[in-house]
Every structure is written in C-alpha cells, then in structure tokens.
Design an enzyme around this catalytic site. Structure first.
Site: not given
Ligand code: NAP
Length: 330
Positions: A42, A98, A177, A191, A195
């Site tokens: 995702s 997980d 992070s 959160y 991070k």
């Molecule tokens: N989007 C933002 O604005 C943003 C900003 C700063 C940092 N980030 C960081 O960037 C990273 C990606 O974010 P995103 O927005 O792309 O997130 P996302 O769309 O929610 O995707 C998160 C991914 O992590 C997997 N995941 C979550 N918990 C898990 C677990 N316990 N074991 C295995 N897989 C797990 C989810 O799949 P399942 O749920 O199927 O396990 C999914 O594939 C994260 O670390 C987030 O904190 C995001």
C-alpha cells in the site's frame, strides 16, 4: 530583522540546489538485487516497490492483509520487464506476516523468497501506522500499538535480515521515519515517539554496520496521500491538520522517487521538498553525513535555520491557541 536575514536567502538556494543537483556520484545499480519492502502492499511502500521492479530488482513485499498483497503483487507484475520471448526478468514475492510478532515469525515468513531469489540485498523498513489524538484522549493501548508496529517491527525485521548482510559484508537498510519524527506536534504524542525511536535506532545501527560496508538511511516523508494517511485523518484534531498541513501534501509516487534517489546515492538523511530539506538540515545533530554536499548546508545553515525554527514554533503556538479558542476548549 527581515533585512538581516536577506544574506541567507542565496545561501539557502545554493545549498538546496547543491544537494539536489550535484550529489549524484556513485549510484547503486539494483538490477538483479533482492529488495525487501515491508508495508509494500500500500501507499509509499507499493510505489517504491514499483520503482525497484522497473529498475530490474527482484522484490519481496511484506504486509499482513493477504487480499491487499495479492492486488499489490499483480500491480507489481505489470511493472516487470519482459524479453521478446515473454520471459520475465524480475521475481516478485508477496509475504503475509504481522511484523510485530517478532524475529522467528519473520524468519519463517521470508524463508521462501530468500531460498528462491537469494539473500536480501536491500531492506526497507517501511511498514507503519499512525493514529492521532490529544495526549489525554488517545487510547492507552495506542501508545504500545504504534511502538510495536512503527518501531519494534523494524527492530525485528532488521535483526532477521542483517546477519546475512554482515556475513557478506554488503547490504543497505532503510528506516522510514516521518517528518513527525523530527518535530513533536500537537496530536502526535502516540506516533511521534515511535518515529523518533527509529532515528535513534538508525544512528546506532549505522555506526555498528559501517565497518562491514553496509549502508543505512533514514527517511523522513512529509504528509503523503495514501490509504494510511486517509485513515490517520479520521481522528486528527483540527490543530494537527493545520500544523502538519503547512508542509503540503505529496503523492506516494513523488515520495517514492525521492526515497529511491536517496537510496541510489547512499544518502543517510532522505527528505522530500523544501520543508524536508530545512527540517533534516536543522535536526541532523550527531547523525552521520555521507558527503560534502550533505554536510555543507548543515554547517552553513545551522544558526539561520534555528532562527527560522523559532519563528515556526511561535506560529505553531498561535495556531494551537486559535484552534483551542475556536473549539471552546480554553
Ligand atoms: N502517508 C503519510 O503521510 C506518511 C508521512 C510520514 C511517514 N509515513 C510513514 O511511511 C510509511 C508508509 O506509510 P503509508 O502512508 O504508505 O501507509 P499505508 O498506506 O497505511 O501502508 C502501510 C503498510 O504497512 C503494512 N503494515 C502495517 N502494519 C503492519 C504489520 N504489523 N506487519 C506487517 N505489515 C504491516 C500495511 O499492510 P497491512 O495493513 O495489510 O499489514 C501496509 O502495507 C509508514 O511507516 C508511515 O508511518 C507516512
């Protein structure tokens, strides 16, 4: 006072352009490499996985939900390059586990792709989750859950994969992070610490693995339009929206491009956009620097950026007061 700051403007522009344009020596080639991306089903992880497949890497994505993994795998298959005979050049694996369950669970889950493609050359610890709320309103279990998913999952996955890199004296590990891992903001008390912890982990690990030629990076994405971000927004307080929204909203493709370029060039701090540059330069602390172009702005702009940061803190505080008043909370 503003006049006093004018001399710094060209310096900021020069430093920003230096980092973006000239830091391009010694790019990594990922053709045929095994790249493992946690959270690759995702958002940012999936966009990054697509880039690696397009660049000729064999990719394993890891997440929990099997349906999402199957859908992501078929998107990745579309990115594979084919020979004239229709032969695929890259392998794509999707693994369900997980990651917060610990090293043994991860070892068992990743055994098959490793036996078929070979040991992991690049590990990207990207799986994560965010939920917001005021400190006293957040469910107590959320503090532990975000620590487990955002921080401990990266510890476990790295402990599963790193031993073979240490043996082979090569490899690359990235920790995703967040800009919220560089600054503490209203509404992120569950959160942000998870991070920040990744930043500390990355600094310690990089010092241990450097003698064995293993590269470590830490990534600080800004707000990015992903399913995870949409979910985070559901309970986000208005003040948090206004504060974190001030850095803009990026697409997962833009963020993935920046991460890919940073990894390709072995950068330690990987940031996105001008705010990302400011924040990473300001918060570099005792972290390592991989090149002159990374150190130069840190040395030259430190004092100036602290001044800018103090202006931001003052603006943030007035936004918080304004929101509290609007919501009759004062
Ligand atoms: N989007 C933002 O604005 C943003 C900003 C700063 C940092 N980030 C960081 O960037 C990273 C990606 O974010 P995103 O927005 O792309 O997130 P996302 O769309 O929610 O995707 C998160 C991914 O992590 C997997 N995941 C979550 N918990 C898990 C677990 N316990 N074991 C295995 N897989 C797990 C989810 O799949 P399942 O749920 O199927 O396990 C999914 O594939 C994260 O670390 C987030 O904190 C995001």
């Amino acid at each position: 006072m503003l006049l006093l700051l004018l001399p710094f403007v060209p310096l900021v522009v020069i430093c920003y352009c230096f980092r973006r344009c000239f830091c391009c020596c010694g790019k990594n080639d990922y053709t045929g490499r095994h790249v493992m991306i946690t959270g690759g089903s995702s958002g940012i992880g999936l966009a990054l996985a697509k880039l690696f497949v397009r660049r000729g890497a064999n990719v394993t994505i890891v997440a929990r939900n099997k349906e999402k993994l199957i859908a992501a795998k078929s998107e990745l298959n579309e990115c594979q390059t084919k020979s004239e005979q229709g032969r695929l050049f890259q392998a794509v694996y999707a693994v369900s586990v997980d990651l917060s369950q610990g090293v043994e669970a991860i070892n068992a889950a990743v055994a098959q792709p490793i036996s078929e493609i070979g040991q992991v050359d690049v590990l990207i610890n990207n799986a994560g989750t965010a939920s917001c709320g005021r400190f006293l309103d957040v469910d107590e279990k959320d503090f532990l859950r975000q620590m487990e998913i955002n921080y401990l999952s990266s510890v476990y996955t790295t402990r599963s994969i790193l031993p073979s890199m240490m043996q082979r004296r090569q490899g690359q590990v990235a920790f995703v992070s967040s800009m919220a891992g560089q600054v503490g903001l209203y509404g992120y008390s569950a959160y942000t610490p998870s991070k920040y912890a990744l930043r500390g982990l990355a600094e310690c690990v990089q010092m241990e693995v450097k003698p064995r030629n293993i590269k470590v990076s830490v990534v600080f994405p800004p707000d990015t339009d992903t399913p995870g971000f949409a979910n985070e927004n559901i309970a986000k307080p208005e003040a948090t929206k206004r504060l974190s929204g001030s850095a803009g909203l990026f697409t997962s493709e833009q963020v993935a491009e920046n991460i890919f370029t940073g990894l390709e060039r072995n950068r330690y701090n990987i940031w996105v956009g001008l705010d990302g540059f400011f924040l990473s330069t300001l918060t570099c602390g005792m972290g390592p620097s991989k090149s002159f172009f990374e150190s130069f702005p840190q040395v030259m702009l430190g004092g100036f950026l602290r001044f800018v940061a103090l202006c931001y803190v003052s603006m943030f505080n007035s936004t918080v007061y304004q929101c509290e008043r609007e919501e009759n909370r004062l």
